[in-house]
Design a protein around this motif. Structure first.
Motif, short mmCIF file in Angstrom:
data_model
loop_
_atom_site.label_atom_id
_atom_site.label_comp_id
_atom_site.label_asym_id
_atom_site.label_seq_id
_atom_site.Cartn_x
_atom_site.Cartn_y
_atom_site.Cartn_z
N GLU A 206 1.02 -1.29 0.14
CA GLU A 206 0.09 0.05 0.19
C GLU A 206 0.88 1.23 -0.04
O GLU A 206 1.94 1.21 0.63
N THR A 239 -4.48 8.08 -0.71
CA THR A 239 -3.60 6.87 -0.86
C THR A 239 -4.27 5.47 -0.66
O THR A 239 -3.52 4.55 -0.69
N GLU A 240 -5.66 5.59 -0.31
CA GLU A 240 -6.37 4.36 -0.20
C GLU A 240 -6.32 3.59 -1.39
O GLU A 240 -6.63 4.17 -2.26
N ASP A 241 -6.26 2.21 -1.41
CA ASP A 241 -6.35 1.23 -2.73
C ASP A 241 -5.48 1.62 -3.54
O ASP A 241 -5.67 1.36 -4.89
N LYS A 242 -4.44 2.31 -3.37
CA LYS A 242 -3.33 2.60 -4.38
C LYS A 242 -2.10 1.88 -3.78
O LYS A 242 -1.76 1.85 -2.62
N ASP A 276 -2.49 11.21 -8.43
CA ASP A 276 -3.64 10.17 -8.63
C ASP A 276 -3.08 9.02 -9.13
O ASP A 276 -3.33 7.85 -8.86
N THR A 277 -2.31 9.10 -10.30
CA THR A 277 -1.79 7.99 -11.02
C THR A 277 -0.47 7.93 -11.09
O THR A 277 0.53 6.91 -11.58
N SER A 310 2.52 -4.17 -14.33
CA SER A 310 1.63 -2.80 -15.02
C SER A 310 2.36 -2.97 -16.59
O SER A 310 3.23 -3.25 -16.70
N LYS A 331 -3.57 0.38 -9.23
CA LYS A 331 -4.86 0.45 -8.63
C LYS A 331 -5.27 -0.84 -8.64
O LYS A 331 -5.46 -1.52 -9.99
N ASP A 334 -10.64 -2.47 -9.91
CA ASP A 334 -10.96 -2.16 -11.31
C ASP A 334 -12.09 -0.82 -11.04
O ASP A 334 -13.09 -1.30 -10.40
N GLU A 335 -12.02 0.26 -11.22
CA GLU A 335 -12.88 1.18 -11.01
C GLU A 335 -14.05 1.19 -11.91
O GLU A 335 -15.24 2.22 -11.79
#
Length: 336
Positions: A206, A239-242, A276-277, A310, A331, A334-335
Motif C-alpha cells: 500500500e 492513498t487508499e487502494d493504491k 492520482d496515477t 503493470s 490500482k 477496477d474502478e
C-alpha cells in the motif's frame, strides 16, 4: 499479452497481403484477366481486413476480452464483422454493375458480411494472435527469470553489512552526544528492518505504508548527513487502494544519495510528489557522485518489476540541473 503492433507484426502483415495479392491475381487472371474489378476487390478486401484487425487488437480485445466482458466482446465482434463485411459486399456489388433489384435483403447481407469478413481476416488474425501470445509468454518467462535474480539481490541487499555498519557508526556518535535522538534512530532503523522482513515476499504494498517506510529512511539520511540532503513529500491524492512495488520510494531515494554528493554547502533537494496515477521524485543534481552504498535493488530492478505488475512504464527525465523519475501508481481495484 500486448495487443499493440510492433515492427515484426507490421512486416508479417505486409508479407501476408503481398501473398494475398499474388493469389488473388492468379485467380482473377485465370478466369477474367486483369481488370478494374480485380483492383477494387483486392484493395477493398485488404482495407476492410486491416480495419477489422485494428479494431479487434486495439479496442475489443483490451477493452472487453482482457476484462472478461465476454458477452460485450462477442456482440461487438460479430457486429464489427457483419458491418464491414456487408459494406465490402455492397461496394463490390456496385462496382461489378449488378442490378440493385438482385441485391439480397438486409438480414442476408448482414449474415453474408460475417462470412466475408471472416474469410478475409480469419487466417491473418489467428496468425497475429498466435504470434502475440508466443511473444508474451516468452517475455513473461524472461522477466520472471530476471525477477528471481532480483529477489535474490534484494535479500542480499537487505542485510548489507555496509549499510548496517554505517548506521551503527552514526548511532555510536549519537549515543555520546544525544541519547534521546539515538533512541529515535534505533527505533527508525528497527522499523525499516522489520518492514523489509515483513514484505520480502510481497510484490506490491500500500502506498501509505511505503510513504511511512520512506519517512523512516529519510530520518536516517538526514541524521547521518545532517543538512546535506533536504526531503519533502507532497501528497495530492488519497492513498487508499493504491499500491506501488515494495520498497519503490526507498529505491528512488537511494538513487539520489548514491549519485549526488553535496558540494560547497549546496544542499541536494528532493521532492516526492504523489498524484492520482503517478509518483514523481525530483532531485537537484551535483557533479560529485557519492560512494555511499545502496541496499536497494536499483532502477533496473524497478523497471523489471513494473514489466510484471503493470502495462505502464517508468518515465525518466535527466537534465543538467534536475533528475526526475515518475513511476505509475497501481490500482488493484477496477474502478470501471
Amino acid at each position: 499479452m500486448k495487443t499493440k503492433f510492433n515492427k515484426s507484426d507490421r512486416i508479417l502483415l505486409v508479407i501476408y497481403y503481398l501473398v494475398f495479392i499474388l493469389i488473388m491475381a492468379i485467380t482473377y487472371y485465370s478466369k477474367n484477366g486483369m481488370n478494374k474489378v480485380f483492383l477494387a476487390d483486392t484493395f477493398l478486401s485488404i482495407l476492410v481486413s486491416v480495419i477489422i484487425i485494428v479494431i479487434f487488437f486495439y479496442l475489443l480485445i483490451p477493452k472487453y476480452l482482457f476484462k472478461k466482458r465476454y458477452l460485450y466482446f462477442i456482440f461487438f465482434g460479430v457486429l464489427t464483422l457483419s458491418f464491414f463485411g456487408a459494406l465490402l459486399e455492397t461496394i463490390i456489388f456496385w462496382i461489378q454493375g449488378h442490378n440493385w433489384s438482385e441485391f439480397p435483403k438486409w438480414h442476408k447481407v448482414a449474415v453474408l458480411g460475417i462470412s466475408t469478413a471472416s474469410d478475409n481476416t480469419g487466417f491473418i488474425f489467428g496468425l497475429l494472435l498466435t504470434k502475440k501470445f508466443y511473444e508474451s509468454q516468452t517475455e513473461l518467462v524472461t522477466v520472471e527469470k530476471q525477477q528471481k535474480e532480483n529477489e535474490l539481490k534484494l535479500l542480499r541487499s537487505q542485510i548489507d553489512p555496509h549499510f548496517l555498519f554505517n548506521n551503527l557508526n552514526t548511532l555510536d556518535s549519537l549515543i555520546d552526544c544525544n541519547a534521546e535522538k539515538a533512541k529515535e534512530y534505533i527505533n527508525r532503523l528497527s522499523l525499516i528492518y522489520r518492514y523489509l522482513i515483513k514484505t520480502k515476499d510481497a510484490e506490491v504494498m500500500e502506498l501509505s505504508e511505503e510513504i511511512e517506510l520512506a519517512e523512516n529512511y529519510m530520518f536516517l539520511i538526514k541524521t547521518r548527513f545532517e543538512s546535506d540532503y533536504d526531503f519533502k513529500i507532497e501528497v495530492k491524492t488519497k492513498t487508499e487502494d493504491k499500491f506501488i512495488p515494495t520498497g519503490a520510494i526507498q529505491t528512488l531515494l537511494e538513487n539520489v544519495i548514491k549519485h549526488n554528493k553535496p558540494k560547497n554547502g549546496c544542499v541536494i533537494k528532493t521532492t516526492i510528489l504523489i498524484e492520482d496515477t503517478l509518483l514523481k521524485v525530483t532531485n537537484t543534481k551535483s557533479n560529485i557522485h557519492s560512494k555511499n552504498e545502496s541496499f536497494g535493488t536499483g532502477l533496473e530492478n524497478l523497471k523489471a518489476r513494473y514489466k510484471l505488475l503493470s502495462d505502464k512504464e517508468m518515465i525518466i527525465i535527466n537534465t543538467d540541473k534536475e533528475f526526475n523519475i515518475s513511476i505509475p501508481i497501481i490500482k488493484l481495484i477496477d474502478e470501471n
